[in-house]
Enzyme design. Structure first.
Site: not given
Length: 520
Positions: A294, A461-463
């Site tokens: 994101h 911070f959403h890989p």
């Protein structure tokens, strides 16, 4: 450390998923579990004080990664913080509890992820949850993870929600309930105003079990493969190299960047790329491909109101310590919302985070004056990136390229989100607090918005999705072409869920624990 000892299960990574797996698997006294973690215990004070989480960036508990030059960000490298500590990112994140949208999981199931529909994963969300609001159709109590309402309730965050409602958006009291659209305050993973991480929920209660061995400050170098089966993990700690044997399974839970890296170092990945680095190919599968994340653009405004700039006062420290309330309990991203940027969507494609403090330069910028930030993000990206090896050395950081903003759909969603943020800020009561821009687009034209966004946008911070169900692992999370090996973390998601990814990661690990137990 006992090097060369055998365990039934070897789990790589004591992050969110690894803590769940170590805790759940070691519930059975008849099995032995080893948990390998590159970092150490979650003892730093800043981990437990919610408002201090960004102070952990670029410290010893952060992998402190950077992307390759991103073509959609004018060649800028993105800073990518990741937890390197017990609890992983759940020990350094903003503690927002969002499960994602029903459409995410039903979409996974429809494309081959059998067993991962919304109705099939909901029980795992419920199993993990101890929600202070009590039990209903969507929530439960008694699970390892405390989920709470904000104990900060900052006036700036509340003004943002009211402004969004006055701008015509719905109010939403529960983003994890019947519907996701609308604006409101986020629930957080906190207990009594302090962070409640995966380490607190699953790992710490298990640490005294004789069948669980935790190996901190230990790097997993490679997975040992014999005749097509994973039999252990090569490791290195302060005393040198060693080997941890797995009699039943190796479970990789190192995250969306490090899990594919470890697989590729072990010969599991795209054959041509591995062969070019002199790595013997064991399984030619597209490990590291399909990366999603994101992307968020934070609009920052100055204000004369008191922001979280002054949170770290002696009085607020007393409030936190004795009452579990006050500004220091703030998770920074206290409020937010979800919207559809255009007609015809079956689920939202933009999410917002509102911080009652300046949050700029990827969260690394100095905060020397009062302000607030509103961050729309591309919630359902169509862009895909990749994680590849930089070298065959295990201590080399991977190459990471997200390809942010490289599709028309992603650019359009971000432009729509930024325009909505500008609109909300112009409405009372938030408009009464804003005294001027700190960092916003020059105008609401598409050209100005995109030029500004390319300069300032940051990861949320959403890989995910680099070892996805389908091409890399089967629906039981077993790595294709290799026996005795699973991956269980956000890397297995076929697509990034619509929301913050910690709760879905915990869900996936709960489900993985059942899958592993069921295979015995």
């Amino acid at each position: 450390m006992e090097k060369g000892r055998s365990y039934d299960y070897v789990v790589v990574g004591a992050g969110s998923a690894g803590c769940v797996l170590a805790g759940r698997l070691s519930e059975d006294p008849d099995v032995t579990v080893a948990l390998i973690e590159a970092g150490g215990p979650d003892t730093a004070q800043e981990i437990h004080v919610p408002a201090a989480f960004s102070q952990l960036f670029k410290t010893e508990v952060d992998w402190d990664l950077d992307s390759e030059p991103e073509p959609g960000l004018d060649g800028r490298r993105a800073y990518l913080p990741r937890g390197r500590v017990f609890g992983g990112c759940s020990s350094i994140n903003a503690m927002i509890y969002i499960r994602g949208n029903r459409a995410d999981y039903d979409g996974w199931a429809a494309t081959g992820a059998t067993g991962w529909s919304y109705e099939e994963v909901l029980p795992y969300f419920l199993r993990s949850e101890d929600n202070e609001r009590g039990v209903d159709a969507f929530h439960s109590t008694g699970g390892p993870l405390r989920v709470s309402d904000s104990r900060s309730c900052h006036p700036l965050a509340q003004a943002f929600v009211e402004a969004a409602v006055r701008a015509g958006y719905d109010r939403n009291e529960d983003f994890n309930g019947a519907g996701q659209l609308g604006f409101g305050s986020y629930q957080v993973t906190q207990r009594d105003g302090l962070r409640h991480s995966a380490a607190a929920g699953w790992l710490h209660p298990a640490l005294n079990r004789p069948n669980l061995t935790v190996l901190p400050h230990t790097r997993a170098q490679r997975i040992v493969l014999e005749a097509g089966r994973a039999t252990g993990v090569e490791i290195r700690d302060g005393s040198g190299a060693g080997l941890v044997h797995a009699d039943l399974e190796v479970i990789v839970s190192a995250g969306a960047y490090e899990s594919p890296k470890l697989l590729m170092l072990s010969g599991i990945g795209p054959a041509a790329a591995l062969a070019a680095l002199g790595i013997e190919v064991v399984a030619d599968i597209p490990v590291g491909q399909g990366l999603q994340d994101h992307l968020m653009a934070m609009l920052n405004y100055r204000t004369d109101a008191e922001s979280l700039l002054t949170a770290a006062s002696p009085d607020n420290a007393v409030l936190l310590e004795h009452d579990g309330h006050g500004p220091l309990t703030s998770n920074i991203g206290e409020a937010g919302g979800f919207l559809c940027s255009r007609d015809g969507l079956n689920a939202p494609d933009v999410q917002f985070h509102m911080a009652p403090v300046l949050f700029h330069e990827e969260g690394l910028g100095p905060v020397t004056e009062h302000g607030f930030a509103i961050g729309p993000c591309v919630l359902a990206p169509t862009s895909r990136g990749e994680v590849t090896l930089r070298s065959p050395r295990p201590d080399a950081a991977p190459r990471i390229r997200h390809n942010y903003l490289t599709t028309d759909e992603d650019r359009a969603a971000l432009v729509a989100g930024i325009r909505a943020a500008l609109e909300i800020t112009a409405h009372k009561p938030l408009a009464d607090f804003a005294t001027g821009p700190f960092s916003v687009p020059a105008s609401d034209s598409e050209a100005d918005i995109l030029a500004w966004a390319r300069r300032v946008s940051m990861t949320l911070f959403h890989p995910t999705s680099t070892c996805a169900i389908g091409p890399v692992v089967d629906p039981d999370l077993r790595v294709r072409g290799v026996a005795g090996l699973r991956v269980a973390d956000a890397s297995v998601f076929p697509t990034v869920p619509r929301g913050n990814t910690n709760a879905p990661t915990l869900m996936a690990a709960e489900k993985a624990a059942d899958l592993v137990k069921g295979a015995r």
